[in-house]
Design an enzyme around this catalytic site. Structure first.
Site, PDB file in Angstrom:
ATOM      1  CB  CYS A   1      -0.932  -0.008   1.206  1.00 28.34           C
ATOM      2  SG  CYS A   1      -0.061   0.092   2.777  1.00 28.34           S
TER       3      CYS A   1
ATOM      4  NE  ARG B   1      11.705  -0.711   2.481  1.00 24.44           N
ATOM      5  CZ  ARG B   1      11.903  -1.183   1.250  1.00 24.44           C
ATOM      6  NH1 ARG B   1      11.234  -2.225   0.835  1.00 24.44           N
ATOM      7  NH2 ARG B   1      12.752  -0.603   0.447  1.00 24.44           N
TER       8      ARG B   1
ATOM      9  CB  ALA C   1       4.090  -0.259   2.303  1.00 26.61           C
TER      10      ALA C   1
ATOM     11  CG  HIS D   1       7.432   4.969  -3.943  1.00 21.44           C
ATOM     12  ND1 HIS D   1       7.309   4.053  -4.960  1.00 21.44           N
ATOM     13  CD2 HIS D   1       7.760   4.266  -2.842  1.00 21.44           C
ATOM     14  CE1 HIS D   1       7.551   2.840  -4.486  1.00 21.44           C
ATOM     15  NE2 HIS D   1       7.830   2.944  -3.206  1.00 21.44           N
TER      16      HIS D   1
END
Lengths: 546, 459
Positions: free
Chosen positions: A60, A94, A63, A194
């Site tokens: 999503c 991550r 994230a 992003h």
């Protein structure tokens, strides 16, 4: 060279991949599955909604925003406003490595902060709790910056994280508090996040510190998140070449570096998908050109360094870069010479990310391996076909609701680092200045390119192609391995790495050699299964008397 | 120091949770549904939820974790998720052909008020559910309770939506498993078999999340409680619920629907809780406890007496989920250890009550559950009163390293070690394994840090 001589006709494979789908789904998926032709690149449907229920790799917006872009900066306190899960799942998973200057310097990456929203906050609003959380974080840690990330319920109930952040920023005085509307339902994948992250970092961080630091060749490294120490290796190479890294977006970075990043003279972009917005906005506002590079692969690293030297157009730098390449390459070559006979001719598939499925093909090429099929999880058409398609991309409803910042040249700080003519000349020399040619140009004719591959399609592809290695993420890892095919995780690197630069390339060669040649894959069948269980002859006496 | 910013001084927090000792409901619902044979869990929310839950479960089990999502976009969030769920149901049955789709909600679909009962009914009315197949559901809002609550809610949904009462009782006992590992469920089945009791165990993730490597991916592995077994649970003599938070709600649901009386016992972790489990099961089934089980118990006690000097008086900090922490704390006391700091992010008065009872023997012990009962607080307590051992999930390793404390991984998630899928923590054998692990880390530390002249050969 043509790919897949031994495989069925790719158009038949494409039909097979969608055969089981309901008609409408099949029609939609077919547009995302294309047969490549690097000479005449076909259109790929990308960055569109996933079919509900199809089992996707995608995540999503939150994230992409918190997990990917903001997560790696070590001295921001990242508070997730929402129920506990979102913050929990993004806690250290991550592998963004970071190296504080001293043991006393700030590092909040090991911490997980959340407002742990409860039912009453959903019903009556959560802003009060959010402000309380910001105050408590400030009282405990006195950080330079606090970032707020909105999860799904926050947008729905109308909590204004931006107003709350502003209020607290003013109240606290010496702490930069800002928010992100990165609710999970925005956009169609991580990609929306992003973009939202780029906007926020650009608005709230970049340009806050105008101090021009020393250094002759100053650049920012964009879209490098230091997973497994990738940024460390690139930093090592830059230092050796005499290139000054002002800021990395955002692996191993600090708030101070990001705030000062507009003083650099070049932005080099690794992950085009997650950070290209930043490159463009910084060019418009400050006059810093951006250039696509790739430090995944030893040859690609050498090529990228030469491009950087070419950009700065300095004889000394060019000579130094050649010296460094000449020094590093023999070590790489010794290893590839040993390994390549064992990997030559093997096949790979890559379904991952928004850039990795492209970058890692360079490493497989260096190993003499062929990529028979590849695709991204959350990329757009430009990442496949090249940026020249940008004007032709239809903006649908899901993209429309992601803010496009209106950026103009800064009246004081805009200073073009190169003239138009200089940039044109650099492009002539093959530098991808403000450009990216995409993945497909590099892939072979008749290889398959698939966007947002579904679980069903992946299993079918493995059955048909039986690749020697499959590259994806943790959700796919053990499914594919249960099929007897090793899977290389290209998000977490299976907890290895770095894979960038010269050292990284050799790490990758060794890992792939180990994976495709590991004897364990031949041990899966029990001896009695191979011998026709129970159907053998009687035991024979086999002893030796002396 | 990895957690260099954690101060010793404890200050009350109301808004900020730091380093939580819990996660959200839907992941528990997904785990519970994986313990039903032929079932595909489905997350009704945006894609990230499903992706995060699958990733976390996969990292914990190193196994395929299959689940689907309604892939909400902004449109669905505004207009409701019905169309997405209907499309999901159609796609899933066409492509993945499960026997059951187990839908759970998320904070997103709960906030907009999607009604899973109404949508699944519509799917059924529209003929989207093939003959002989099922779509079940549970409401699992992330802003209530924790992952344990989600497990309990899905388990209750499974019990209520499958169990049927034919009016004829069967000579079998339901064992409703609280959140435990596949290895634990396998051990519960072994113990029941040893006792000679026919049970219906649900859920059952053994042979699902510990599947063998065969060179083939079996989308619906052979394990999991079957629909037939679940239906017959309504005719069982009684139910044993293992855990008051994660298992009891399903037992209540079953009793309400099918009149199956139940008893709630602790998860059989450690000596005393296993004793109570064996007693309850043998009593409910009217069977004698066989010598082999008595001998298993004897072996555990034997090690406890042989090695008592290494346990006695050692202080322990622990964090995790209530149903495990309650019997584990009791076991540590049975070993002569001193559990002094305990947190669980999962709310509930039952935990507080039980802990108060159990910890009577340790005056001044700290324990807290629910809001702001997080690992940051636990770490602060540990700075004020240091301990000899830390027990909890993988996130504990950051505290253990900073404070140089022996550490045992226990609970969920365990992301950096294997073993939990294969070797149980329940029963006498599981308890023996726990002891072996505790001794291992305590003795390793002694070996590593003892002055040379005090380095022992025999311990």
């Amino acid at each position: 060279m043509e790919a897949m001589k031994q495989y069925p006709d790719p158009s038949r494979i494409r039909e097979e991949l969608v055969q089981k789908y309901p008609a409408k789904v099949a029609k939609k998926r077919t547009k995302s599955i294309v047969i490549n032709d690097p000479e005449s690149i076909p259109e790929v449907q990308a960055n569109v909604r996933t079919v509900p229920g199809i089992i996707t790799q995608r995540g999503c917006s939150y994230a992409g925003c918190k997990g990917v872009v903001l997560g790696p900066t070590r001295d921001i306190v990242n508070i997730v406003h929402g129920p506990i899960g979102c913050s929990f799942y993004a806690w250290l998973t991550r592998r963004n490595q970071t190296r504080p200057e001293t043991p006393e310097h700030e590092n909040y990456i090991t911490y997980c902060f959340s407002t742990d929203m409860q039912e009453e906050n959903v019903v009556f609003g959560g802003e009060k709790k959010l402000k309380q959380a910001i105050q408590e974080a400030y009282d405990l840690f006195h950080p330079k910056s606090i970032a707020i990330f909105s999860t799904c319920p926050v947008g729905l109930i109308g909590d204004d994280v931006h107003a709350a952040s502003k209020e607290m920023r003013e109240k606290l005085g010496d702490c930069n508090v800002f928010g992100f509307s990165c609710e999970g339902y925005r956009g169609v994948s991580q990609s929306a996040g992003h973009h939202i992250a780029n906007n926020g970092v650009f608005k709230h961080m970049v340009g806050r510190n105008n101090e021009v630091k020393e250094g002759k060749f100053k650049l920012n490294l964009l879209g490098e998140y230091n997973i497994g120490g990738d940024a460390f290796e690139i930093e090592r190479i830059f230092e050796k070449c005499g290139i000054t890294l002002v800021a990395s977006f955002s692996g191993n970075s600090t708030v101070g570096q990001l705030e000062n990043s507009h003083t650099a003279d070049l932005n080099v972009i690794m992950c085009h998908r997650s950070i290209n917005y930043m490159g463009e906005m910084m060019e418009t506002k400050y006059g810093i050109p951006w250039m696509k590079v790739n430090f995944v692969g030893a040859e690609s690293t050498a090529k990228s360094l030469r491009k950087i030297a070419e950009y700065f157009d300095d004889a000394e730098l060019k000579a130094r870069v050649e010296e460094v390449i000449a020094e590093e390459m023999p070590k790489v070559k010794a290893i590839i010479d040993e390994i390549r006979p064992r990997t030559e001719g093997k096949t790979a598939m890559l379904f991952v990310g928004g850039s990795r499925a492209h970058h890692y093909q360079d490493l497989f090429t260096e190993l003499g391996m062929t990529t028979v099929a590849a695709g991204y999880e959350f990329a757009h058409r430009d990442d496949y076909e090249g940026r020249h398609v940008l004007p032709n991309i239809k903006i649908d409803a899901d993209s429309k609701n992601i803010e496009e910042l209106k950026v103009t040249a800064d009246p004081e700080l805009y200073q073009p680092r190169k003239t138009e003519a200089e940039l044109e000349a650099l492009k002539e020399k093959g530098l991808e200045i403000n450009g990216y040619e995409g993945m497909m140009k590099q892939m072979m004719k008749k290889s398959l390119v698939i966007d947002d591959v579904s679980h069903y399609e992946s299993e079918k592809l493995i059955e048909i192609y039986k690749p020697d290695i499959f590259c994806a993420g943790i959700k796919e890892k053990y499914v594919v391995q249960k099929m007897g095919v090793p899977l290389k995780q290209l998000h977490s690197y299976d907890y290895g790495g770095p894979y960038t630069g010269f050292v990284g390339a050799t790490n990758f060669y060794r890992d792939i050699d180990r994976m495709v040649n590991n004897p364990v894959w031949k041990l899966i069948k029990a001896p009695w299964e191979k011998a026709g269980n129970g159907k053998g002859t009687e035991l024979e006496a086999a002893y030796v008397t002396q | 120091m990895l957690l260099r910013h954690t101060p010793k001084e404890v200050k009350e927090r109301e808004g900020l949770t730091i380093n939580p000792a819990k996660t959200c409901q839907p992941i528990g619902a997904m785990y519970a549904a994986l313990g039903i044979h032929g079932c595909l869990p489905h997350s009704h929310g945006s894609q990230g939820c499903c992706s995060y839950h699958r990733s976390t479960l996969t990292r914990h089990y190193k196994e395929p974790v299959m689940a689907a999502t309604s892939s909400f976009t902004e449109g669905a969030s505004v207009f409701g998720g019905q169309a997405n769920l209907l499309q999901s149901i159609e796609t899933i049955f066409a492509v993945y052909d499960p026997d059951i789709i187990a839908v759970h909600s998320t904070c997103l679909s709960e906030t907009i008020g999607d009604d899973l009962q109404q949508i699944t009914k519509k799917a059924s009315d529209d003929g989207k559910i093939p003959e002989g197949k099922y779509v079940i559901y549970a409401s699992t809002p992330s802003f209530v309770g924790s992952h344990v609550t989600g497990y309990a809610n899905m388990l209750t949904g499974i019990a209520e939506q499958f169990a049927q009462s034919t009016g004829e009782k069967k000579d079998q006992i339901n064992i409703i498993a609280g959140w435990m590992e596949p290895s634990d469920m396998r051990e519960i089945k072994r113990l029941s078999k040893e006792l000679g009791v026919k049970i219906v165990l649900f859920p059952d993730t053994s042979d699902v999340l510990d599947a063998p490597q065969t060179g083939k991916h079996v989308f619906y592995p052979k394990g999991g409680t079957t629909v037939e077994e679940l239906k017959s649970a309504g005719d069982s003599k009684c139910s044993l619920a293992l855990g008051c938070i994660s298992a009891e709600p399903a037992a209540i649901g079953l009793d309400k629907k099918c009149r199956v009386p139940f008893e709630t016992v602790d998860m059989p972790i450690g000596l005393s809780a296993t004793d109570r489990f064996i007693m309850s099961l043998s009593k409910a089934a009217g069977v004698e406890v066989p010598d082999e089980i008595t001998a298993e118990r004897g072996r555990l006690i034997d090690v406890m007496t042989d090695m008592e000097q290494y346990f006695y008086g050692k202080k322990v900090a622990l964090f995790g989920d209530p149903d495990q922490l309650i019997p584990l704390t009791e076991f540590l006391l049975d070993l002569g250890m001193k559990p002094v700091h305990i947190v669980s992010g999962t709310p509930g008065m039952r935990f507080e009550k039980r802990m108060k009872e159990i910890l009577q023997r340790i005056p001044g012990a700290n324990f807290k559950n629910g809001l702001n009962a997080d690992m940051f607080l636990l770490h602060q307590w540990m700075k004020n009163e240091p301990v000899d051992l830390l027990i909890g999930n993988t996130y504990g390793k950051y505290i253990a390293r900073d404070e140089n404390i022996p550490f045992i991984r226990f609970g969920f998630p365990i992301l950096d070690r294997i073993g939990h899928s294969y070797f149980p923590n329940v029963g006498y054998t599981g308890s023996l394994r726990l002891i072996e692990k505790i001794l291992g880390v305590l003795m390793d530390r002694q070996d590593r840090e003892a002055p040379e002249e005090k380095f022992e050969l025999v311990m």
